[in-house]
Design an enzyme around this catalytic site. Structure first.
Site, PDB file in Angstrom:
ATOM      1  N   SER A 175       0.814  -1.218   0.000  1.00  0.00           N
ATOM      2  CA  SER A 175       0.000   0.000   0.000  1.00  0.00           C
ATOM      3  C   SER A 175       0.851   1.272   0.000  1.00  0.00           C
ATOM      4  O   SER A 175       0.323   2.373  -0.092  1.00  0.00           O
ATOM      5  CB  SER A 175      -0.915   0.004   1.232  1.00  0.00           C
ATOM      6  N   GLY A 176       2.159   1.123   0.104  1.00  0.00           N
ATOM      7  CA  GLY A 176       3.037   2.299   0.166  1.00  0.00           C
ATOM      8  C   GLY A 176       3.408   2.844  -1.199  1.00  0.00           C
ATOM      9  O   GLY A 176       2.963   2.322  -2.231  1.00  0.00           O
TER      10      GLY A 176
ATOM     11  N   LEU B  23       8.291  -2.458   3.085  1.00  0.00           N
ATOM     12  CA  LEU B  23       7.789  -1.923   4.356  1.00  0.00           C
ATOM     13  C   LEU B  23       8.619  -0.736   4.803  1.00  0.00           C
ATOM     14  O   LEU B  23       9.816  -0.661   4.495  1.00  0.00           O
ATOM     15  CB  LEU B  23       7.877  -2.987   5.445  1.00  0.00           C
TER      16      LEU B  23
ATOM     17  N   TYR C  78      17.981   6.342  11.761  1.00  0.00           N
ATOM     18  CA  TYR C  78      17.368   5.787  10.537  1.00  0.00           C
ATOM     19  C   TYR C  78      18.389   4.977   9.741  1.00  0.00           C
ATOM     20  O   TYR C  78      18.133   3.823   9.374  1.00  0.00           O
ATOM     21  CB  TYR C  78      16.806   6.943   9.698  1.00  0.00           C
TER      22      TYR C  78
ATOM     23  N   LYS D 213      18.531   0.842   8.999  1.00  0.00           N
ATOM     24  CA  LYS D 213      18.644   0.313   7.628  1.00  0.00           C
ATOM     25  C   LYS D 213      19.906  -0.550   7.501  1.00  0.00           C
ATOM     26  O   LYS D 213      19.893  -1.593   6.850  1.00  0.00           O
ATOM     27  CB  LYS D 213      18.680   1.454   6.603  1.00  0.00           C
TER      28      LYS D 213
ATOM     29  N   LEU E 110      12.809   9.514  -2.380  1.00  0.00           N
ATOM     30  CA  LEU E 110      11.839   8.976  -3.329  1.00  0.00           C
ATOM     31  C   LEU E 110      10.900  10.059  -3.843  1.00  0.00           C
ATOM     32  O   LEU E 110      10.404  10.877  -3.055  1.00  0.00           O
ATOM     33  CB  LEU E 110      10.996   7.893  -2.649  1.00  0.00           C
TER      34      LEU E 110
HETATM   35  N1  LIG Z   1      10.661   8.230   1.552  1.00  0.00           N
HETATM   36  C1  LIG Z   1      11.869   8.296   1.024  1.00  0.00           C
HETATM   37  O1  LIG Z   1      12.286   9.299   0.432  1.00  0.00           O
HETATM   38  C2  LIG Z   1      12.780   7.087   1.126  1.00  0.00           C
HETATM   39  C3  LIG Z   1      14.083   7.182   0.654  1.00  0.00           C
HETATM   40  C4  LIG Z   1      14.891   6.051   0.687  1.00  0.00           C
HETATM   41  C5  LIG Z   1      14.400   4.865   1.204  1.00  0.00           C
HETATM   42  N2  LIG Z   1      13.127   4.809   1.684  1.00  0.00           N
HETATM   43  C6  LIG Z   1      12.657   3.516   2.195  1.00  0.00           C
HETATM   44  O2  LIG Z   1      11.923   2.886   1.163  1.00  0.00           O
HETATM   45  C7  LIG Z   1      10.951   1.999   1.724  1.00  0.00           C
HETATM   46  C8  LIG Z   1       9.619   2.260   1.046  1.00  0.00           C
HETATM   47  O3  LIG Z   1       9.296   3.619   1.273  1.00  0.00           O
HETATM   48  P1  LIG Z   1       7.877   4.209   0.885  1.00  0.00           P
HETATM   49  O4  LIG Z   1       8.023   5.677   0.872  1.00  0.00           O
HETATM   50  O5  LIG Z   1       7.323   3.493  -0.302  1.00  0.00           O
HETATM   51  O6  LIG Z   1       7.031   3.778   2.180  1.00  0.00           O
HETATM   52  P2  LIG Z   1       5.524   4.161   2.504  1.00  0.00           P
HETATM   53  O7  LIG Z   1       4.854   4.802   1.353  1.00  0.00           O
HETATM   54  O8  LIG Z   1       5.491   4.868   3.809  1.00  0.00           O
HETATM   55  O9  LIG Z   1       4.880   2.707   2.684  1.00  0.00           O
HETATM   56  C9  LIG Z   1       5.254   1.910   3.731  1.00  0.00           C
HETATM   57  C10 LIG Z   1       4.534   0.596   3.703  1.00  0.00           C
HETATM   58  O10 LIG Z   1       4.802  -0.062   4.954  1.00  0.00           O
HETATM   59  C11 LIG Z   1       3.560  -0.390   5.569  1.00  0.00           C
HETATM   60  N3  LIG Z   1       3.610  -0.248   7.015  1.00  0.00           N
HETATM   61  C12 LIG Z   1       3.990   0.841   7.728  1.00  0.00           C
HETATM   62  N4  LIG Z   1       3.830   0.610   9.046  1.00  0.00           N
HETATM   63  C13 LIG Z   1       3.347  -0.651   9.154  1.00  0.00           C
HETATM   64  C14 LIG Z   1       2.978  -1.471  10.256  1.00  0.00           C
HETATM   65  N5  LIG Z   1       3.082  -1.050  11.515  1.00  0.00           N
HETATM   66  N6  LIG Z   1       2.509  -2.712   9.996  1.00  0.00           N
HETATM   67  C15 LIG Z   1       2.398  -3.149   8.737  1.00  0.00           C
HETATM   68  N7  LIG Z   1       2.744  -2.438   7.641  1.00  0.00           N
HETATM   69  C16 LIG Z   1       3.199  -1.195   7.853  1.00  0.00           C
HETATM   70  C17 LIG Z   1       2.561   0.603   5.027  1.00  0.00           C
HETATM   71  O11 LIG Z   1       1.270   0.071   5.202  1.00  0.00           O
HETATM   72  P3  LIG Z   1       0.000   1.016   5.560  1.00  0.00           P
HETATM   73  O12 LIG Z   1      -0.449   1.589   4.231  1.00  0.00           O
HETATM   74  O13 LIG Z   1      -0.969   0.085   6.151  1.00  0.00           O
HETATM   75  O14 LIG Z   1       0.485   2.069   6.490  1.00  0.00           O
HETATM   76  C18 LIG Z   1       3.018   0.713   3.579  1.00  0.00           C
HETATM   77  O15 LIG Z   1       2.513  -0.344   2.826  1.00  0.00           O
HETATM   78  C19 LIG Z   1      10.967   2.249   3.215  1.00  0.00           C
HETATM   79  O16 LIG Z   1      11.673   1.237   3.859  1.00  0.00           O
HETATM   80  C20 LIG Z   1      11.701   3.579   3.364  1.00  0.00           C
HETATM   81  O17 LIG Z   1      12.400   3.674   4.594  1.00  0.00           O
HETATM   82  C21 LIG Z   1      12.304   5.879   1.643  1.00  0.00           C
END
Ligand SMILES: NC(=O)c1ccc[n+]([C@@H]2O[C@H](COP(=O)([O-])OP(=O)(O)OC[C@H]3O[C@@H](n4cnc5c(N)ncnc54)[C@H](OP(=O)(O)O)[C@@H]3O)[C@@H](O)[C@H]2O)c1
Length: 224
Positions: free
Chosen positions: A13-14, A75, A127, A131, A154
């Site tokens: 869902s993310g 996740l 963080y 990771k 992202l």
């Molecule tokens: N944001 C950035 O710029 C960035 C940069 C580099 C790396 N990352 C990493 O890339 C990965 C993906 O990022 P994203 O931005 O696509 O993440 P996101 O949109 O926040 O999505 C996170 C996913 O994890 C699930 N999740 C969160 N808390 C949960 C819980 N307690 N139990 C079960 N599921 C849970 C969410 O489900 P729900 O919809 O139910 O909440 C969602 O499906 C992450 O590991 C992040 O740290 C992010």
């Protein structure tokens, strides 16, 4: 298409997870994909995908869900959301490790995970440390084929509003045009390109441990 391939996606869902599911459906490499979610994704329909609502604190009670060929883990959370470091670590470390252990027992071949640029278990930033820790732990599990993706910031349309990232993305939009030379590794990346690279790597026959920088992710995504 190899009809024996099956996959599960955690974090469907993310931002990245959603792009990944769309990409996997489009590429038609799997005949069955299960999305492990904590609450159902609304208005989602697909003939090859099935949503399975699970309690992530009890993943070990669903061993049958992990009898697949490939596992995609997208996740992740933020401390702003969880309000505590412990709860953050649960999502970004505990759940992926448990999923990987179960997948190994289920004889999965590939584990693909989105980590982050700067992942380092020795980092002074929490963080980056989490990771780094997840990467380190996954490597000790001896998965036949482990793929770690380390994207930079992202880019993509989020359902929720994240001020810091929105600001970062706006700045990156401008900065990306001048991110050349030594700055190139920090260039922000479209979530859909991370998804494309993950799907692409999953289709290859590579055994071992592979870590992809943001630039490499971009390159793989643009290959096909
Ligand atoms: N944001 C950035 O710029 C960035 C940069 C580099 C790396 N990352 C990493 O890339 C990965 C993906 O990022 P994203 O931005 O696509 O993440 P996101 O949109 O926040 O999505 C996170 C996913 O994890 C699930 N999740 C969160 N808390 C949960 C819980 N307690 N139990 C079960 N599921 C849970 C969410 O489900 P729900 O919809 O139910 O909440 C969602 O499906 C992450 O590991 C992040 O740290 C992010």
């Amino acid at each position: 298409m190899n009809n024996k391939k099956t996959a599960i996606v955690l974090g469907a869902s993310g931002l990245v997870g959603n792009e990944l599911v769309k990409t996997l459906i489009q590429r038609n490499h799997y005949n069955k994909i299960q999305l492990l979610v904590r609450r159902p994704i609304e208005n989602f329909e697909s003939t090859i995908c099935e949503q399975r609502t699970v309690d992530f604190d009890q993943l070990q009670t669903y061993p049958e869900l992990f009898q697949v060929t490939d596992v995609f883990c997208c996740l992740g959370t933020t401390i702003k959301k969880t309000k505590s470091k412990e709860a953050f670590r649960k999502v970004d470390y505990d759940y992926p490790v448990e999923a990987a252990k179960l997948a190994l027992k289920g004889r999965a071949e590939k584990f693909l995970i989105v980590s982050a640029m700067g992942a380092d278990s020795e980092s002074r930033f929490f963080y980056n440390r989490v990771k780094g820790d997840i990467e380190k732990s996954l490597k000790t599990l001896d998965f036949p084929s482990l793929h770690i993706f380390r994207p930079s910031l992202l880019l993509g349309e989020r359902k929720e509003f994240r001020f810091g990232e929105k600001l970062g993305a706006k700045a990156s939009g401008l900065l990306n045009t001048i991110m050349i030379g030594p700055m190139r590794p920090y260039k922000a990346i479209e979530a859909k390109n991370v998804a494309k690279a993950m799907a692409s790597v999953a289709e290859s026959d590579s055994n071992g441990v592979f870590t992809y920088s943001s630039q490499e992710i971009e390159r793989i995504a643009n290959q096909k």
